[in-house]
Design an enzyme around this catalytic site. Structure first.
Site, PDB file in Angstrom:
ATOM      1  N   GLY A 121    -107.134  19.580 -34.494  1.00 16.39           N
ATOM      2  CA  GLY A 121    -106.045  18.728 -34.975  1.00 16.39           C
ATOM      3  C   GLY A 121    -105.603  19.133 -36.369  1.00 16.39           C
ATOM      4  N   THR A 164    -119.991  36.804 -32.181  1.00 18.16           N
ATOM      5  CA  THR A 164    -118.650  36.706 -31.590  1.00 18.16           C
ATOM      6  C   THR A 164    -118.661  36.442 -30.080  1.00 18.16           C
ATOM      7  OG1 THR A 164    -118.543  39.067 -31.147  1.00 18.16           O
ATOM      8  CG2 THR A 164    -117.706  38.336 -33.280  1.00 18.16           C
ATOM      9  N   VAL A 218    -114.186  24.551 -45.547  1.00 19.15           N
ATOM     10  CA  VAL A 218    -113.667  24.390 -46.914  1.00 19.15           C
ATOM     11  C   VAL A 218    -114.710  23.710 -47.785  1.00 19.15           C
ATOM     12  CG1 VAL A 218    -111.207  24.405 -46.427  1.00 19.15           C
ATOM     13  CG2 VAL A 218    -112.490  22.275 -46.198  1.00 19.15           C
ATOM     14  N   GLY A 256    -111.290  -4.479 -36.615  1.00 17.87           N
ATOM     15  CA  GLY A 256    -112.312  -4.432 -35.575  1.00 17.87           C
ATOM     16  C   GLY A 256    -112.100  -5.539 -34.563  1.00 17.87           C
ATOM     17  N   CYS A 275    -106.550  -6.107 -41.584  1.00 15.55           N
ATOM     18  CA  CYS A 275    -106.487  -6.717 -40.256  1.00 15.55           C
ATOM     19  C   CYS A 275    -107.661  -7.671 -40.045  1.00 15.55           C
ATOM     20  CB  CYS A 275    -106.395  -5.637 -39.176  1.00 15.55           C
ATOM     21  SG  CYS A 275    -105.521  -6.249 -37.739  1.00 15.55           S
ATOM     22  N   LEU A 276    -108.696  -7.282 -39.289  1.00 18.84           N
ATOM     23  CA  LEU A 276    -109.853  -8.168 -39.165  1.00 18.84           C
ATOM     24  C   LEU A 276    -110.401  -8.493 -40.556  1.00 18.84           C
ATOM     25  CD1 LEU A 276    -112.011  -9.553 -37.374  1.00 18.84           C
ATOM     26  CD2 LEU A 276    -113.323  -7.443 -37.555  1.00 18.84           C
ATOM     27  N   MET A 306    -108.782  -8.903 -43.323  1.00 14.99           N
ATOM     28  CA  MET A 306    -108.022 -10.012 -43.915  1.00 14.99           C
ATOM     29  C   MET A 306    -108.444 -11.334 -43.279  1.00 14.99           C
ATOM     30  SD  MET A 306    -104.191 -11.146 -43.203  1.00 14.99           S
ATOM     31  CE  MET A 306    -103.629 -12.725 -43.745  1.00 14.99           C
ATOM     32  N   GLU A 309    -111.231 -16.049 -31.869  1.00 18.00           N
ATOM     33  CA  GLU A 309    -111.748 -14.876 -31.147  1.00 18.00           C
ATOM     34  C   GLU A 309    -113.274 -14.962 -31.040  1.00 18.00           C
ATOM     35  OE1 GLU A 309    -110.748 -11.097 -33.019  1.00 18.00           O
ATOM     36  OE2 GLU A 309    -111.703  -9.933 -31.435  1.00 18.00           O
ATOM     37  N   ARG A 331    -104.321  -9.240 -32.107  1.00 21.39           N
ATOM     38  CA  ARG A 331    -103.897 -10.366 -31.267  1.00 21.39           C
ATOM     39  C   ARG A 331    -103.851 -11.667 -32.058  1.00 21.39           C
ATOM     40  NH1 ARG A 331    -106.951  -7.961 -27.438  1.00 21.39           N
ATOM     41  NH2 ARG A 331    -105.545  -7.234 -25.823  1.00 21.39           N
ATOM     42  N   HIS A 353    -101.774  -2.523 -40.827  1.00 26.14           N
ATOM     43  CA  HIS A 353    -102.586  -1.321 -41.090  1.00 26.14           C
ATOM     44  C   HIS A 353    -101.852  -0.332 -41.991  1.00 26.14           C
ATOM     45  CE1 HIS A 353    -105.926  -2.089 -38.307  1.00 26.14           C
ATOM     46  NE2 HIS A 353    -105.025  -2.733 -37.592  1.00 26.14           N
ATOM     47  N   GLU A 401    -103.038   1.978 -43.725  1.00 25.04           N
ATOM     48  CA  GLU A 401    -103.660   3.307 -43.756  1.00 25.04           C
ATOM     49  C   GLU A 401    -102.899   4.334 -42.921  1.00 25.04           C
ATOM     50  OE1 GLU A 401    -104.877   0.620 -42.304  1.00 25.04           O
ATOM     51  OE2 GLU A 401    -106.027   1.047 -40.486  1.00 25.04           O
TER      52      GLU A 401
HETATM   53  N1  GLN Z   1    -109.701  -8.631 -33.606  1.00 31.25           N
HETATM   54  C1  GLN Z   1    -108.645  -9.013 -34.476  1.00 31.25           C
HETATM   55  C2  GLN Z   1    -107.386  -9.372 -33.726  1.00 31.25           C
HETATM   56  O1  GLN Z   1    -107.220  -9.022 -32.590  1.00 31.25           O
HETATM   57  C3  GLN Z   1    -108.360  -7.936 -35.508  1.00 31.25           C
HETATM   58  C4  GLN Z   1    -107.836  -6.671 -34.920  1.00 31.25           C
HETATM   59  C5  GLN Z   1    -107.863  -5.517 -35.888  1.00 31.25           C
HETATM   60  O2  GLN Z   1    -108.571  -5.556 -36.871  1.00 31.25           O
HETATM   61  N2  GLN Z   1    -107.126  -4.456 -35.584  1.00 31.25           N
HETATM   62  O3  GLN Z   1    -106.513  -9.994 -34.280  1.00 31.25           O
END
Ligand code: GLN
Length: 538
Positions: free
Chosen positions: A19, A189, A242, A358, A385-386, A388, A409, A466, A511, A513
């Site tokens: 990649g 090789t 590298v 996650g 995401c998770l 936060m 969840e 979600r 996200h 990143e």
């Molecule tokens: N599990 C959480 C949700 O579905 C966070 C998802 C994540 O971190 N990408 O909202």
């Protein structure tokens, strides 16, 4: 149409950096002013990696148009400016799903549906959809897996047909292989000879061989590989390990004139190429003045690829702040659920923590503990995401005293489900592709830390989740001091939160990143690393 195609294959074993090699080639061609597109082919049967565990597949990279794709698209995005969308990722699952759909519709009535030509034609049409757009000069197609895998045969056969259909001046084959060393350090090789032989068996003669090895290969070895593989001397390129950063690879390739060889072989004009941006990135990395220790508090920490874009974005932030990043992987599952002293032992020498995304309950309590530690100790803390969601849960428990605060969840019956599903999502039962996915705009609240970071009222970032901050608790959380610093334009959903009176405590539902590049680090990562630097020198 006269777009050119470069196929990148891999031999001997996986994990050689195909990649990054494909991305580096893409970058070099862009530096010659060409319009490049990148495609990743994944030979697995899954339609996309969205439902795979990070242990199986590493990170899922999300595109603006909401496709869940292979993490190599992240490499493409960091090295090139190729637009990346759903069409830039092709899997066996997608190809068969489409061919079978057409078969059921009766589009092949009377005929037997076969790998050649039906599957190969479907693959071709997907590649042409990207590469035959009017403004595209070169499309680089990376074929995942290793030559010799059963699953990649239809894709390699398609690639072979490309030469047949388009001719040598429009199609080029680059093969990445491994030159292992044996105990006395001698480079071997033979595996390369074998993998090129298996490519030839299916009708593909590579034009260029990239030799991954611990050290640069000698002239003698280069000649030997050239002789055995039938690849010209100068087209045997040394892809040695590298010492500093992967962002040096375009420079290593250019030193060996890989870009000029490709242009010549494809009949493209050899225009000037200024690589000063990559030189700047490598120089900044090599001349870093200090190191900051950032704890990544997640549950897939043992596998390096699970949070690939986050690691890279932190490095980009480091480049911006002239510092090296020492990543300390903190397995949240191992963090004590209570007991401040245990937490302190693990987290005390860190300059900041990042809690990544996650799914599933495992490790959540450890993340909540880590967030609380960072909030109380004014340690920079970045929740993604998770991450936060965890920061919001911790705040609700500690400041509002809602001990059962949670995400539905993990605790569907909690009275304080501060993170929950939207009403209209509660009945969705399928897992594949049913999340909030892709780019959407957010409104940033003036006067917040987030606004000072973005310098903008409106931003667009990518989502993959979600659950959301529950609107039933929004007001009480805000009254208790939690700052909500970004919302969807209709105000319906919270997009970011920040701790009051804290040097850098920000959680984002999206996200960031995925959009960071070494040449233009994402401002959230740059400012987070800057806060960690301040913490380090305090
Ligand atoms: N599990 C959480 C949700 O579905 C966070 C998802 C994540 O971190 N990408 O909202």
């Amino acid at each position: 149409m006269s777009g050119k195609y470069i196929f990148v294959t891999g031999g001997v074993c996986s994990g050689l950096g195909k990649g990054v090699a494909a991305s580096s080639i893409g970058s070099l061609l862009e530096h010659h002013g060409l319009k490049v597109r990148m495609i990743k082919i994944d030979p697995y049967i899954n339609v996309d990696p969205g439902t795979m565990s990070p242990y199986q597949h590493g990170e899922v990279y999300v595109t603006d148009d909401g496709a869940e794709t292979d993490l190599d698209l992240g490499n493409y995005s960091r090295f090139t400016s190729s637009p990346l969308e759903r069409i830039n990722s092709v899997t066996t699952g997608q190809v068969y799903q489409e061919v079978i759909r057409k078969e059921r519709e009766g589009r092949f009535l009377g005929r037997t549906v076969q790998v050649i030509p039906h599957i190969t034609d479907e693959i071709k049409s997907r590649l042409f959809k990207v590469g035959d757009q009017p403004d595209v000069d070169v499309t680089i197609v990376e074929i995942g897996g290793t030559v010799g895998d059963i699953e990649s045969i239809p894709f390699l056969e398609t690639a072979r047909q490309f030469i047949h259909d388009l001719g040598k001046k429009r199609v080029l084959f680059v093969h990445l292989t491994l030159i292992p060393t044996v105990s006395d350090g001698e480079m071997k090789t033979k595996p390369t000879q074998h993998s090129v032989a298996s490519l030839r068996q299916i009708g593909i003669q590579p034009d260029i061989v990239l030799c991954r090895a611990p050290m640069p290969i000698s002239e003698e070895l280069r000649r030997k590989i050239s002789l055995f593989t039938n690849v010209e001397d100068e087209a045997v390129i040394s892809a040695y390990d590298v010492q500093s950063t992967v962002y040096e690879i375009p420079l290593i390739f250019a030193e060996q004139k890989l870009n000029e060889i490709i242009l010549e072989k494809l009949g493209l004009p050899d225009t000037p190429c200024d690589l000063s941006d990559w030189k700047r990135v490598v120089e900044a990395y090599n001349t870093a003045e200090r190191t900051v220790r950032i704890g990544l508090v997640g549950k897939y920490t043992e596998l390096l690829d699970s949070y690939k874009s986050i690691y890279e974005a932190l490095y980009h932030g480091g480049i911006d702040n002239r510092c090296q990043i020492e990543l300390v992987k903190v397995d949240s599952d191992q963090l004590p659920e209570s007991g401040i002293s245990g937490l302190e032992i693990i987290l005390k020498d860190l300059d900041g923590i990042l809690i990544p995304g996650g799914f599933g309950q495992r490790g959540i309590e450890g993340m909540v503990q880590a967030a609380g530690y960072a909030r109380r100790n004014r340690l920079p803390c970045f929740g993604i995401c998770l991450g936060m969601q965890v920061m919001v849960i911790e705040f609700a428990r500690s400041i509002l005293g809602w001990e059962d605060a949670n995400s539905t969840e993990f605790a569907p019956d909690s009275k304080h489900g501060v993170i929950s599903l939207l009403e209209d999502q509660i009945d969705v039962k399928a897992y594949g592709g049913t999340m909030r996915l892709g780019a959407s705009p957010s409104r940033v609240v003036p006067g917040t830390h987030l606004h000072r970071i973005y310098h903008s009222d409106e931003i667009s970032e990518r989502h993959r989740h979600r659950y959301e901050v529950s609107n039933s608790f929004r007001e009480e959380l805000a009254k208790a001091g939690l700052i909500f610093s970004a919302f969807t334009p209709d105000n319906a959903l919270v997009e970011a939160s920040e701790w009051p009176d804290h040097p850098w405590g920000i959680g984002v539902q999206y996200h960031p990143e995925f959009k960071s590049k070494p040449v233009s680090p994402h401002p959230l990562f740059s400012t987070f690393v800057a806060a960690c630097v301040r913490n380090e020198s305090a």
